[in-house]
Design an enzyme around this catalytic site. Structure first.
Site, PDB file in Angstrom:
ATOM      1  N   ASP A 130       0.861  -1.187   0.000  1.00 21.82           N
ATOM      2  CA  ASP A 130       0.000   0.000   0.000  1.00 21.82           C
ATOM      3  C   ASP A 130       0.904   1.246   0.000  1.00 21.82           C
ATOM      4  O   ASP A 130       1.844   1.349   0.798  1.00 21.82           O
ATOM      5  CB  ASP A 130      -0.898  -0.006   1.237  1.00 21.82           C
ATOM      6  N   ILE A 131       0.604   2.170  -0.903  1.00 23.55           N
ATOM      7  CA  ILE A 131       1.465   3.343  -1.086  1.00 23.55           C
ATOM      8  C   ILE A 131       1.382   4.318   0.107  1.00 23.55           C
ATOM      9  O   ILE A 131       2.289   5.118   0.328  1.00 23.55           O
ATOM     10  CB  ILE A 131       1.083   4.027  -2.420  1.00 23.55           C
ATOM     11  N   VAL A 161     -10.802   2.886  -3.604  1.00 21.39           N
ATOM     12  CA  VAL A 161     -10.427   2.306  -4.903  1.00 21.39           C
ATOM     13  C   VAL A 161     -11.402   1.161  -5.184  1.00 21.39           C
ATOM     14  O   VAL A 161     -11.535   0.232  -4.373  1.00 21.39           O
ATOM     15  CB  VAL A 161      -8.976   1.798  -4.892  1.00 21.39           C
ATOM     16  N   HIS A 174     -10.205  -5.243  -2.722  1.00 20.98           N
ATOM     17  CA  HIS A 174      -8.880  -5.503  -2.162  1.00 20.98           C
ATOM     18  C   HIS A 174      -8.998  -5.798  -0.679  1.00 20.98           C
ATOM     19  O   HIS A 174      -9.894  -5.284  -0.003  1.00 20.98           O
ATOM     20  CB  HIS A 174      -7.942  -4.315  -2.395  1.00 20.98           C
ATOM     21  N   HIS A 233      -6.921  -5.506   2.825  1.00 17.46           N
ATOM     22  CA  HIS A 233      -5.785  -4.882   3.516  1.00 17.46           C
ATOM     23  C   HIS A 233      -5.220  -5.876   4.519  1.00 17.46           C
ATOM     24  O   HIS A 233      -5.961  -6.441   5.326  1.00 17.46           O
ATOM     25  CB  HIS A 233      -6.237  -3.655   4.319  1.00 17.46           C
TER      26      HIS A 233
END
Ligand code: 5GP
Length: 143
Positions: free
Chosen positions: A36-37, A101, A105, A107
């Site tokens: 994760d950015i 987003v 996804h 996390h």
């Protein structure tokens, strides 16, 4: 009801197509995992299916099963590689549910006793992400 159709130009679809870079830690024909950015913990990883799905509400049961299996494999490697005490797993659905987003996804957040998650929104440097990714890749051998 505010659910929309899958947008093939979302950021994670573009990462899957190789149009945007990502610090990848795990890939099969069904799933991809990358850093994760804006990590809320050191070693924060996202696991996504390669199949297009917006979130839990439209993913097929088969693709969900692949995602869950991938998430378990990656979770074990994250815990081992980051020497974590535990893990927090998160998955958000639609804007009202915290989703930003719109490609489903999971996390994976390594946790240590007494260490709180950081607030969202702070970008990590590429060097830090690369260092944590290297630890997690090593974690697949140790898990
Ligand atoms: P959610 O949709 O579950 O709220 O979270 C989306 C997550 O994607 C956030 O944790 C955010 O930091 C991460 N993110 C957003 N844009 C990018 C990107 O371009 N690359 C990567 N690796 N992560 C991103």
């Amino acid at each position: 009801m505010s659910t929309s159709a899958y947008d093939p130009n979302n950021i994670f679809a573009r990462i899957l197509r190789g149009e945007l870079p990502a610090e990848k830690v795990y890939e099969t024909d069904r799933v991809l995992a990358f850093m994760d950015i804006m990590p809320r913990a050191d070693g924060h990883v996202l696991v996504i299916p390669k199949a297009p799905a917006r979130n839990l509400l439209d993913i097929t049961p088969e693709d969900l099963a692949d995602l869950a299996k991938g998430a378990q494999v990656v979770a074990k490697a994250v815990k081992a590689g980051m020497a974590a005490d535990g893990l927090t797993i998160q998955q958000f659905n639609e804007s009202s549910g915290g989703q930003v987003v719109f490609h489903i996804h999971v996390h994976i957040l390594p946790r240590w006793e007494g260490v709180a998650l950081r607030p969202p929104g702070t970008m990590a440097t590429p060097d830090v992400l690369a260092e944590h990714a290297a630890r997690i890749r090593a974690g697949f051998k140790a898990a």
